[in-house]
Design a protein around this motif. Structure first.
Motif, PDB file in Angstrom:
ATOM      1  N   ASN A   1     -83.511 -86.674 -74.722  1.00 45.54           N
ATOM      2  CA  ASN A   1     -84.006 -85.315 -74.552  1.00 45.54           C
ATOM      3  C   ASN A   1     -85.496 -85.346 -74.210  1.00 45.54           C
ATOM      4  O   ASN A   1     -86.210 -86.265 -74.596  1.00 45.54           O
ATOM      5  CB  ASN A   1     -83.792 -84.496 -75.826  1.00 45.54           C
ATOM      6  CG  ASN A   1     -82.328 -84.281 -76.138  1.00 45.54           C
ATOM      7  OD1 ASN A   1     -81.479 -84.340 -75.250  1.00 45.54           O
ATOM      8  ND2 ASN A   1     -82.014 -84.026 -77.393  1.00 45.54           N
ATOM      9  N   VAL A   2     -85.953 -84.343 -73.485  1.00 45.82           N
ATOM     10  CA  VAL A   2     -87.362 -84.240 -73.107  1.00 45.82           C
ATOM     11  C   VAL A   2     -87.924 -82.940 -73.673  1.00 45.82           C
ATOM     12  O   VAL A   2     -87.311 -81.882 -73.516  1.00 45.82           O
ATOM     13  CB  VAL A   2     -87.539 -84.265 -71.575  1.00 45.82           C
ATOM     14  CG1 VAL A   2     -89.018 -84.131 -71.209  1.00 45.82           C
ATOM     15  CG2 VAL A   2     -86.971 -85.546 -70.990  1.00 45.82           C
ATOM     16  N   ALA A   3     -89.058 -83.033 -74.357  1.00 47.80           N
ATOM     17  CA  ALA A   3     -89.669 -81.863 -74.996  1.00 47.80           C
ATOM     18  C   ALA A   3     -90.724 -81.247 -74.085  1.00 47.80           C
ATOM     19  O   ALA A   3     -91.521 -81.953 -73.462  1.00 47.80           O
ATOM     20  CB  ALA A   3     -90.293 -82.266 -76.337  1.00 47.80           C
TER      21      ALA A   3
ATOM     22  N   ARG B   1     -88.773 -80.477 -60.444  1.00 48.75           N
ATOM     23  CA  ARG B   1     -87.930 -79.304 -60.219  1.00 48.75           C
ATOM     24  C   ARG B   1     -88.420 -78.140 -61.058  1.00 48.75           C
ATOM     25  O   ARG B   1     -89.029 -78.325 -62.109  1.00 48.75           O
ATOM     26  CB  ARG B   1     -86.473 -79.629 -60.586  1.00 48.75           C
ATOM     27  CG  ARG B   1     -85.791 -80.627 -59.668  1.00 48.75           C
ATOM     28  CD  ARG B   1     -84.372 -80.913 -60.155  1.00 48.75           C
ATOM     29  NE  ARG B   1     -84.373 -81.535 -61.479  1.00 48.75           N
ATOM     30  CZ  ARG B   1     -83.310 -81.661 -62.243  1.00 48.75           C
ATOM     31  NH1 ARG B   1     -82.139 -81.193 -61.829  1.00 48.75           N
ATOM     32  NH2 ARG B   1     -83.393 -82.243 -63.423  1.00 48.75           N
ATOM     33  N   THR B   2     -88.148 -76.925 -60.592  1.00 51.59           N
ATOM     34  CA  THR B   2     -88.528 -75.729 -61.339  1.00 51.59           C
ATOM     35  C   THR B   2     -87.270 -74.954 -61.720  1.00 51.59           C
ATOM     36  O   THR B   2     -86.244 -75.033 -61.046  1.00 51.59           O
ATOM     37  CB  THR B   2     -89.460 -74.821 -60.518  1.00 51.59           C
ATOM     38  OG1 THR B   2     -88.784 -74.417 -59.316  1.00 51.59           O
ATOM     39  CG2 THR B   2     -90.754 -75.534 -60.172  1.00 51.59           C
TER      40      THR B   2
ATOM     41  N   SER C   1     -79.443 -77.581 -71.051  1.00 53.21           N
ATOM     42  CA  SER C   1     -78.478 -78.676 -70.997  1.00 53.21           C
ATOM     43  C   SER C   1     -78.590 -79.442 -69.684  1.00 53.21           C
ATOM     44  O   SER C   1     -78.667 -78.844 -68.605  1.00 53.21           O
ATOM     45  CB  SER C   1     -77.055 -78.143 -71.155  1.00 53.21           C
ATOM     46  OG  SER C   1     -76.885 -77.526 -72.407  1.00 53.21           O
ATOM     47  N   GLY C   2     -78.592 -80.787 -69.801  1.00 52.85           N
ATOM     48  CA  GLY C   2     -78.582 -81.633 -68.625  1.00 52.85           C
ATOM     49  C   GLY C   2     -79.901 -81.719 -67.884  1.00 52.85           C
ATOM     50  O   GLY C   2     -79.944 -82.256 -66.775  1.00 52.85           O
ATOM     51  N   LYS C   3     -80.994 -81.228 -68.488  1.00 53.31           N
ATOM     52  CA  LYS C   3     -82.290 -81.253 -67.811  1.00 53.31           C
ATOM     53  C   LYS C   3     -83.227 -82.301 -68.408  1.00 53.31           C
ATOM     54  O   LYS C   3     -84.434 -82.265 -68.170  1.00 53.31           O
ATOM     55  CB  LYS C   3     -82.953 -79.876 -67.888  1.00 53.31           C
ATOM     56  CG  LYS C   3     -82.132 -78.747 -67.293  1.00 53.31           C
ATOM     57  CD  LYS C   3     -81.835 -78.958 -65.818  1.00 53.31           C
ATOM     58  CE  LYS C   3     -81.074 -77.770 -65.235  1.00 53.31           C
ATOM     59  NZ  LYS C   3     -80.732 -77.975 -63.809  1.00 53.31           N
ATOM     60  N   GLY C   4     -82.664 -83.249 -69.167  1.00 51.28           N
ATOM     61  CA  GLY C   4     -83.472 -84.304 -69.760  1.00 51.28           C
ATOM     62  C   GLY C   4     -83.428 -85.583 -68.952  1.00 51.28           C
ATOM     63  O   GLY C   4     -83.151 -85.583 -67.743  1.00 51.28           O
ATOM     64  N   ASP C   5     -83.666 -86.712 -69.618  1.00 51.07           N
ATOM     65  CA  ASP C   5     -83.669 -88.008 -68.943  1.00 51.07           C
ATOM     66  C   ASP C   5     -82.254 -88.413 -68.531  1.00 51.07           C
ATOM     67  O   ASP C   5     -81.282 -88.106 -69.234  1.00 51.07           O
ATOM     68  CB  ASP C   5     -84.252 -89.089 -69.863  1.00 51.07           C
ATOM     69  CG  ASP C   5     -85.747 -88.921 -70.069  1.00 51.07           C
ATOM     70  OD1 ASP C   5     -86.396 -88.337 -69.179  1.00 51.07           O
ATOM     71  OD2 ASP C   5     -86.266 -89.394 -71.105  1.00 51.07           O
ATOM     72  N   PRO C   6     -82.106 -89.135 -67.421  1.00 51.14           N
ATOM     73  CA  PRO C   6     -80.777 -89.611 -67.019  1.00 51.14           C
ATOM     74  C   PRO C   6     -80.277 -90.698 -67.955  1.00 51.14           C
ATOM     75  O   PRO C   6     -81.062 -91.388 -68.619  1.00 51.14           O
ATOM     76  CB  PRO C   6     -81.023 -90.157 -65.604  1.00 51.14           C
ATOM     77  CG  PRO C   6     -82.476 -90.512 -65.579  1.00 51.14           C
ATOM     78  CD  PRO C   6     -83.156 -89.519 -66.467  1.00 51.14           C
ATOM     79  N   GLY C   7     -78.965 -90.852 -68.039  1.00 50.65           N
ATOM     80  CA  GLY C   7     -78.352 -91.874 -68.875  1.00 50.65           C
ATOM     81  C   GLY C   7     -76.966 -92.209 -68.374  1.00 50.65           C
ATOM     82  O   GLY C   7     -76.396 -91.477 -67.543  1.00 50.65           O
ATOM     83  N   ALA C   8     -76.395 -93.317 -68.878  1.00 54.55           N
ATOM     84  CA  ALA C   8     -75.072 -93.750 -68.433  1.00 54.55           C
ATOM     85  C   ALA C   8     -74.008 -92.700 -68.733  1.00 54.55           C
ATOM     86  O   ALA C   8     -73.036 -92.544 -67.992  1.00 54.55           O
ATOM     87  CB  ALA C   8     -74.709 -95.083 -69.103  1.00 54.55           C
ATOM     88  N   GLY C   9     -74.175 -91.963 -69.829  1.00 53.25           N
ATOM     89  CA  GLY C   9     -73.215 -90.936 -70.193  1.00 53.25           C
ATOM     90  C   GLY C   9     -73.618 -89.542 -69.742  1.00 53.25           C
ATOM     91  O   GLY C   9     -73.072 -88.561 -70.203  1.00 53.25           O
ATOM     92  N   GLY C  10     -74.576 -89.464 -68.833  1.00 58.15           N
ATOM     93  CA  GLY C  10     -75.051 -88.178 -68.353  1.00 58.15           C
ATOM     94  C   GLY C  10     -76.460 -87.914 -68.842  1.00 58.15           C
ATOM     95  O   GLY C  10     -76.959 -88.589 -69.748  1.00 58.15           O
TER      96      GLY C  10
ATOM     97  N   ASP D   1     -80.997 -83.419 -72.623  1.00 57.38           N
ATOM     98  CA  ASP D   1     -81.369 -82.012 -72.485  1.00 57.38           C
ATOM     99  C   ASP D   1     -82.890 -81.863 -72.496  1.00 57.38           C
ATOM    100  O   ASP D   1     -83.617 -82.754 -72.937  1.00 57.38           O
ATOM    101  CB  ASP D   1     -80.781 -81.193 -73.642  1.00 57.38           C
ATOM    102  CG  ASP D   1     -79.263 -81.270 -73.693  1.00 57.38           C
ATOM    103  OD1 ASP D   1     -78.651 -81.473 -72.619  1.00 57.38           O
ATOM    104  OD2 ASP D   1     -78.693 -81.126 -74.792  1.00 57.38           O
ATOM    105  N   ALA D   2     -83.348 -80.734 -71.993  1.00 51.10           N
ATOM    106  CA  ALA D   2     -84.755 -80.356 -72.116  1.00 51.10           C
ATOM    107  C   ALA D   2     -84.880 -79.373 -73.279  1.00 51.10           C
ATOM    108  O   ALA D   2     -84.097 -78.427 -73.376  1.00 51.10           O
ATOM    109  CB  ALA D   2     -85.257 -79.718 -70.827  1.00 51.10           C
ATOM    110  N   ILE D   3     -85.812 -79.610 -74.172  1.00 47.24           N
ATOM    111  CA  ILE D   3     -86.056 -78.735 -75.319  1.00 47.24           C
ATOM    112  C   ILE D   3     -87.400 -78.054 -75.097  1.00 47.24           C
ATOM    113  O   ILE D   3     -88.447 -78.699 -75.115  1.00 47.24           O
ATOM    114  CB  ILE D   3     -86.072 -79.513 -76.651  1.00 47.24           C
ATOM    115  CG1 ILE D   3     -84.825 -80.418 -76.769  1.00 47.24           C
ATOM    116  CG2 ILE D   3     -86.166 -78.549 -77.817  1.00 47.24           C
ATOM    117  CD1 ILE D   3     -83.532 -79.661 -76.799  1.00 47.24           C
ATOM    118  N   VAL D   4     -87.355 -76.742 -74.872  1.00 49.63           N
ATOM    119  CA  VAL D   4     -88.564 -75.974 -74.566  1.00 49.63           C
ATOM    120  C   VAL D   4     -88.993 -75.187 -75.811  1.00 49.63           C
ATOM    121  O   VAL D   4     -88.217 -74.388 -76.331  1.00 49.63           O
ATOM    122  CB  VAL D   4     -88.329 -75.006 -73.392  1.00 49.63           C
ATOM    123  CG1 VAL D   4     -89.611 -74.233 -73.076  1.00 49.63           C
ATOM    124  CG2 VAL D   4     -87.849 -75.763 -72.157  1.00 49.63           C
ATOM    125  N   THR D   5     -90.200 -75.445 -76.290  1.00 49.57           N
ATOM    126  CA  THR D   5     -90.757 -74.719 -77.427  1.00 49.57           C
ATOM    127  C   THR D   5     -91.713 -73.647 -76.914  1.00 49.57           C
ATOM    128  O   THR D   5     -92.633 -73.944 -76.146  1.00 49.57           O
ATOM    129  CB  THR D   5     -91.498 -75.664 -78.386  1.00 49.57           C
ATOM    130  OG1 THR D   5     -90.584 -76.670 -78.859  1.00 49.57           O
ATOM    131  CG2 THR D   5     -92.049 -74.907 -79.583  1.00 49.57           C
TER     132      THR D   5
END
Length: 312
Positions: free
Chosen positions: A144-146, A170-171, A189-198, A201-205
């Motif tokens: 996940n990316v914060a 991307r915006t 959902s799906g806006k975080g770092d890439p991985g083998a399983g997909g 997520d991006a977590i926006v505070t």
């Protein structure tokens, strides 16, 4: 060949409930899903799991307590012949962290891992059964990316869409939720770092910026509104800023500083629906050097003592 009792941190006469409790605690701390990149934790996880397997098998535990097998489940006598006549490949068999060669059923560990890791059978990291075997579980998702998003006060109150620039350039236009406040977190959902399983997520505070004249009180917005002495005395319509757009507000004749007027539905959006209000407190602005006002006041009696109810 470590002592399984010492590995789990329990006494030799510990009950099955005590053993299970000790294992739960250690497995939660050491599970590979929570210690990625820490091989020592993974090794220790295998050791406590192996110790748990042995001590929760009544026959194996009894054999260990009699000294017939060691902490790994291997016969203690030379060439594999134990005091009870156990032989390699026999009914007692060898016990190993990787395989169960005894021919018996493996103990059901699902109750433990469901409690520890949300019913995923030991987590997505691949470790599943009590024997340290790797399952064919799904590959792990990316991390996940914060993000921290500063939102203007009026935009937060009106739920104006906010544009977020992600790490890859991307915006995305973010729709704020009703009841938003500083510290509110939104998951993309799906806006975080890439991985083998997909991707993760991006977590926006959310962080709501202060305003130069609006303040927040729950779902309401407060505003101190300067009015002239003439407007306060005579009353009339004045233009008032709101978080949406300016509106006209009627000031009652004879208003004093501190009088609060209410603009319905001009506050923050509530979680349960609807909006708070805008509370407008009148502040009479007296000019510092107005000759006409000074002349008027000089011949005015002053209207009595406004501090009489304070005993002074």
């Amino acid at each position: 060949m470590a002592d399984p009792y010492a590995t789990l941190g329990v006494a030799r006469g510990a009950s099955e409930a005590d053993i299970k409790k000790a294992y739960r605690k250690l497995a939660k701390e050491l599970h590979p899903d929570r210690n990625q990149g820490n091989p020592k934790a993974a090794e220790r996880f295998g050791q406590v799991t192996s110790a748990y397997d042995l001590l929760t098998d009544k026959d194996e535990r009894a054999r260990y307590d009699r000294g017939e097998i060691d902490g790994d489940g291997n016969p203690t006598a030379p060439f594999g012949y134990g005091a009870g006549g156990t032989r390699p490949g026999g009914a007692g068999g060898f016990r190993s962290q990787q395989f169960d060669m005894g021919g018996g059923d493996a103990p059901d560990m699902s109750d433990i891992f469901e409690g520890l890791f949300g019913g995923r059978g030991g987590g997505g990291g691949g470790f599943a059964s009590g024997f340290g075997r790797r399952s064919a579980g799904p590959p792990p998702k990316g991390g996940n990316v914060a993000y921290r998003l500063q939102v203007p006060f009026a935009d937060a109150a009106a739920l104006a869409p906010q544009r977020v620039t992600l790490a890859d350039g991307r915006t995305i236009d973010l729709k704020l939720p009703a009841g938003v406040e500083t510290g509110t977190q939104m998951r993309l959902s799906g806006k975080g770092d890439p991985g083998a399983g997909g991707p993760g997520d991006a977590i926006v505070t959310i962080e709501i910026q202060p305003h130069r004249f609006f303040t927040r009180e729950g779902d309401d917005v407060r505003l101190d509104l300067p009015v002239s002495l003439k407007e306060a005395v005579e009353g009339g319509a004045v233009k008032v800023p709101t978080v949406d757009k300016p509106v006209m507000l009627t000031v009652p004749p004879g208003s004093t500083s501190g009088k609060t007027l209410r603009l319905k539905g001009k506050g923050f959006h509530r979680k349960a629906g609807g909006r708070g209000d805008q509370l407008v407190r009148l502040v009479i602005d007296v000019p510092a050097d107005d000759a006409a006002l000074k002349s008027f006041v000089a011949g005015w009696t002053g209207g009595g003592n406004p501090r009489a109810n304070m005993g002074v």
